[in-house]
Design an enzyme around this catalytic site. Structure first.
Site, PDB file in Angstrom:
ATOM      1  N   LYS A 104     -21.144  16.968   9.440  1.00 51.44           N
ATOM      2  CA  LYS A 104     -20.095  17.333  10.390  1.00 51.44           C
ATOM      3  C   LYS A 104     -19.732  16.186  11.332  1.00 51.44           C
ATOM      4  O   LYS A 104     -18.582  16.099  11.781  1.00 51.44           O
ATOM      5  CB  LYS A 104     -20.524  18.563  11.196  1.00 51.44           C
ATOM      6  CG  LYS A 104     -19.411  19.178  12.036  1.00 51.44           C
ATOM      7  CD  LYS A 104     -18.250  19.616  11.170  1.00 51.44           C
ATOM      8  CE  LYS A 104     -17.125  20.214  12.004  1.00 51.44           C
ATOM      9  NZ  LYS A 104     -15.952  20.523  11.180  1.00 51.44           N
TER      10      LYS A 104
ATOM     11  N   SER B 140       0.833  -1.209   0.000  1.00 55.67           N
ATOM     12  CA  SER B 140       0.000   0.000   0.000  1.00 55.67           C
ATOM     13  C   SER B 140       0.867   1.258   0.000  1.00 55.67           C
ATOM     14  O   SER B 140       1.568   1.521  -0.963  1.00 55.67           O
ATOM     15  CB  SER B 140      -0.966  -0.041   1.187  1.00 55.67           C
ATOM     16  OG  SER B 140      -2.116   0.719   0.906  1.00 55.67           O
TER      17      SER B 140
END
Length: 270
Positions: free
Chosen positions: A138, A86
């Site tokens: 949020k 990765s």
């Protein structure tokens, strides 16, 4: 005037090791080391990578610093150790050449983002949250509730953007077509031997193989090119205690799970 330390290192090979997850502390250490290599005008860098990857931004900053180092004329050879997956791959593809052991675990090209939905556990414990927010997204990935469909779509767009950046970097660094990269960039892992067949690795071999290759690219004598290590990670006395390394690995895994919850990661997470 040529300072003594510059006389000593100007034609010397440098070595930097990236070990463990790539995060803030590793980024700071490695960027400082790369800057030292550049200042001392080392003609070659042996980049040893033994990492499952890490955070997106930290991996990108190291990748960019390596590209700038190459622009200054330094030859960079990456040596993949036990694992370079990765974000480790993202950093590695900035090198001129990549060497991996036949059994190295590599690949895992992709992005993962995980949150912790503890709503049922919290309900059983009688715990609830009162949230006041400025916008509907949020408190996305809040642990006290599941994702909404709109939130999942928003996060998928974020992941797709990060994934496209990863694919582009691999394709550019390895000289491969992006569609070819996408054909195997689905999170799967490879051995070093398989990665060589895909074009992700140039040669099979150990760190000594990579050192000799770096010397050859930089026009150095392989017999006399002992690398100077920059940015060595601090040694921990506790590592000498039997079983301490296993406990540290478990603690590290738990801390990463909590600290990196909600972050897009270029990380191999089996």
């Amino acid at each position: 005037m040529l300072w003594p330390w510059r006389r000593k290192t100007r034609r010397a090979m440098a070595r930097i090791a990236i070990e463990g997850p790539i995060a803030g502390a590793t980024r700071t250490r490695v960027l400082k080391a790369i800057k030292q290599v550049q200042e001392r005008e080392c003609p070659a860098l042996l980049l040893r990578i033994d990492s499952p990857g890490g955070t997106v931004g930290d991996s990108q900053e190291i990748h960019s610093a390596l590209l700038r180092l190459k622009e200054k004329g330094c030859k960079v050879v990456a040596s993949f150790g036990n694992i370079s997956a990765s974000g480790g791959v993202y950093v590695g593809v900035a090198a001129d050449q990549i060497v991996a052991n036949p059994g190295t675990i590599t690949g895992s090209i992709g992005v993962i983002l995980r949150g912790n939905n503890l709503s049922k556990l919290l309900e059983r414990l009688g715990v609830s949250f009162e949230t006041v927010k400025s916008g509907i997204f949020k408190d996305i990935l809040s642990p006290d509730r599941a994702l909404t469909g709109a939130e999942r779509d928003l996060l998928q767009g974020l992941i797709d953007s990060s994934y496209n950046q990863f694919v582009e970097a691999v394709a550019t660094g390895r000289g491969l077509d992006q569609q070819l990269v996408r054909s195997f960039a689905d999170g799967r892992v490879f051995t070093g031997a398989q990665a060589k067949e895909l074009g992700l690795v140039d040669q099979l071999g150990d760190e000594e193989t990579a050192r000799c290759l770096a010397a050859e690219l930089a026009g150095l004598d392989p017999e006399k090119s002992k690398p100077i290590t920059f940015g060595a990670p601090p040694k921990r006395f506790g590592g000498l205690i039997p079983g301490r390394s296993q406990l540290r690995a478990i603690g590290q895994a738990l801390s990463l799970e909590m600290a990196w919850s909600g972050q897009p990661l270029w990380l191999y997470r089996p």
